[in-house]
Design a protein around this motif. Sequence first.
Motif, PDB file in Angstrom:
ATOM      1  N   ASN A  99      45.845  43.299  37.696  1.00  0.00           N
ATOM      2  CA  ASN A  99      44.612  43.700  38.015  1.00  0.00           C
ATOM      3  C   ASN A  99      43.862  43.124  39.307  1.00  0.00           C
ATOM      4  N   SER A 100      44.352  42.044  39.756  1.00  0.00           N
ATOM      5  CA  SER A 100      43.823  41.330  41.000  1.00  0.00           C
ATOM      6  C   SER A 100      44.893  40.583  41.622  1.00  0.00           C
ATOM      7  N   GLY A 101      44.783  40.517  43.147  1.00  0.00           N
ATOM      8  CA  GLY A 101      45.594  39.615  43.672  1.00  0.00           C
ATOM      9  C   GLY A 101      44.940  38.638  44.866  1.00  0.00           C
ATOM     10  N   TRP A 102      45.450  38.760  46.089  1.00  0.00           N
ATOM     11  CA  TRP A 102      44.809  38.619  47.162  1.00  0.00           C
ATOM     12  C   TRP A 102      43.436  39.189  47.326  1.00  0.00           C
ATOM     13  N   ARG A 103      42.487  38.027  47.526  1.00  0.00           N
ATOM     14  CA  ARG A 103      41.033  38.687  47.702  1.00  0.00           C
ATOM     15  C   ARG A 103      40.699  38.006  49.264  1.00  0.00           C
ATOM     16  N   ARG A 104      39.878  38.906  50.009  1.00  0.00           N
ATOM     17  CA  ARG A 104      39.262  38.006  51.034  1.00  0.00           C
ATOM     18  C   ARG A 104      38.066  37.242  50.666  1.00  0.00           C
ATOM     19  N   ARG A 105      37.851  36.190  51.315  1.00  0.00           N
ATOM     20  CA  ARG A 105      37.090  35.055  51.223  1.00  0.00           C
ATOM     21  C   ARG A 105      35.597  35.654  50.627  1.00  0.00           C
ATOM     22  N   ALA A 106      35.048  36.663  51.601  1.00  0.00           N
ATOM     23  CA  ALA A 106      33.438  37.024  51.259  1.00  0.00           C
ATOM     24  C   ALA A 106      33.670  37.989  50.014  1.00  0.00           C
ATOM     25  N   TYR A 107      34.687  38.577  49.485  1.00  0.00           N
ATOM     26  CA  TYR A 107      34.821  39.063  47.934  1.00  0.00           C
ATOM     27  C   TYR A 107      34.771  37.881  47.060  1.00  0.00           C
ATOM     28  N   GLN A 108      35.634  36.980  47.275  1.00  0.00           N
ATOM     29  CA  GLN A 108      35.612  35.766  46.374  1.00  0.00           C
ATOM     30  C   GLN A 108      34.323  35.405  46.143  1.00  0.00           C
ATOM     31  N   GLN A 109      33.525  34.904  47.514  1.00  0.00           N
ATOM     32  CA  GLN A 109      32.129  34.421  47.163  1.00  0.00           C
ATOM     33  C   GLN A 109      30.990  35.499  46.473  1.00  0.00           C
ATOM     34  N   ALA A 110      31.385  36.685  46.668  1.00  0.00           N
ATOM     35  CA  ALA A 110      30.493  37.779  45.913  1.00  0.00           C
ATOM     36  C   ALA A 110      30.850  37.495  44.553  1.00  0.00           C
ATOM     37  N   LEU A 111      32.019  37.427  44.116  1.00  0.00           N
ATOM     38  CA  LEU A 111      32.586  37.024  42.898  1.00  0.00           C
ATOM     39  C   LEU A 111      31.625  36.093  42.019  1.00  0.00           C
ATOM     40  N   LEU A 112      31.673  35.027  42.920  1.00  0.00           N
ATOM     41  CA  LEU A 112      31.168  33.543  42.474  1.00  0.00           C
ATOM     42  C   LEU A 112      29.553  34.072  42.313  1.00  0.00           C
TER      43      LEU A 112
ATOM     44  N   VAL B  30      27.042  33.561  38.943  1.00  0.00           N
ATOM     45  CA  VAL B  30      26.038  32.589  38.842  1.00  0.00           C
ATOM     46  C   VAL B  30      24.886  33.515  38.114  1.00  0.00           C
ATOM     47  N   GLU B  31      24.669  34.786  38.681  1.00  0.00           N
ATOM     48  CA  GLU B  31      23.787  35.750  38.019  1.00  0.00           C
ATOM     49  C   GLU B  31      24.076  36.199  36.511  1.00  0.00           C
ATOM     50  N   GLU B  32      25.440  36.370  36.145  1.00  0.00           N
ATOM     51  CA  GLU B  32      25.769  36.676  34.907  1.00  0.00           C
ATOM     52  C   GLU B  32      25.595  35.233  33.976  1.00  0.00           C
ATOM     53  N   HIS B  33      25.977  34.364  34.232  1.00  0.00           N
ATOM     54  CA  HIS B  33      26.210  33.096  33.540  1.00  0.00           C
ATOM     55  C   HIS B  33      25.040  32.020  33.745  1.00  0.00           C
ATOM     56  N   GLY B  34      24.161  32.295  34.582  1.00  0.00           N
ATOM     57  CA  GLY B  34      22.839  31.753  34.605  1.00  0.00           C
ATOM     58  C   GLY B  34      22.948  30.234  35.454  1.00  0.00           C
ATOM     59  N   SER B  35      24.129  29.777  35.938  1.00  0.00           N
ATOM     60  CA  SER B  35      24.022  28.700  36.606  1.00  0.00           C
ATOM     61  C   SER B  35      25.552  28.443  37.507  1.00  0.00           C
ATOM     62  N   LEU B  36      25.661  27.860  38.585  1.00  0.00           N
ATOM     63  CA  LEU B  36      26.717  27.689  39.513  1.00  0.00           C
ATOM     64  C   LEU B  36      27.678  26.998  38.618  1.00  0.00           C
ATOM     65  N   ASP B  37      27.273  25.976  37.986  1.00  0.00           N
ATOM     66  CA  ASP B  37      28.342  25.039  37.037  1.00  0.00           C
ATOM     67  C   ASP B  37      29.001  26.129  36.071  1.00  0.00           C
ATOM     68  N   GLU B  38      28.226  26.748  35.261  1.00  0.00           N
ATOM     69  CA  GLU B  38      28.957  27.740  34.145  1.00  0.00           C
ATOM     70  C   GLU B  38      29.852  28.927  34.840  1.00  0.00           C
TER      71      GLU B  38
END
Length: 206
Positions: A111-124, A128-136
């Motif tokens: 379902n997923s392997g290598w990712r570009r850094r900007a893609y990973q940051q977008a996921l993070l 944050v938007e989905e879970h409400g906080s960076l920690d979560e």
Amino acid sequence: MQKSRLHLIATIVVTAAALTVAGCAAASIPAAERTGAHAGDTTVSVGPPSGETAEVGGHTVSTADGYAADGAPIAEIAHTPSIANLDPDLRRAVARATEAAAEDGVEVRINSGWRRRAYQQALLDQGVEEHGSLDEARRWVNTPDRSTHVQGRAVDVGALDAAVWMQEHGRRFGLCQTYENESWHYELATTAGGECPPMRRDSSAG
């Protein structure tokens, strides 16, 4: 083994929403950043955006960034950056495990392997938007600096039967589940047939 299987199923049910976050979030990547990506024993030119894309919050991510619209066996998507930019030893281990699983009637899809850094940051950011906080969010999505996906050292497998098979047989190929809450996330964390290291609680722990 039955207890382990039930624990795995419970974990996947509880964390199913996280798969949606990881599979849907995206960010726009400037064309100037779409250069070659080193893949251990070769350099793969990922070129301009091509193939499948995803739109999330007005941002676009493509196969060139490591995005994969649908999981597929590794042999079918070996030419994509998501697989071509993986560590070569990990690629070989996953290919061998996939073949062995097929002999048992189980199809392992990546379902997923290598990712570009900007893609990973977008996921993070999406986490944050989905879970409400960076920690979560960090419990489910690592930072670009720490992500083993960005390093080409991790794959996410599906579906449930493949995750169960990998949990039971992956270490024969050196593949280990590394996070307790991500039954789909595997890394080459031991030698073939060796013992897997203790799992970390989640990605925020390392």
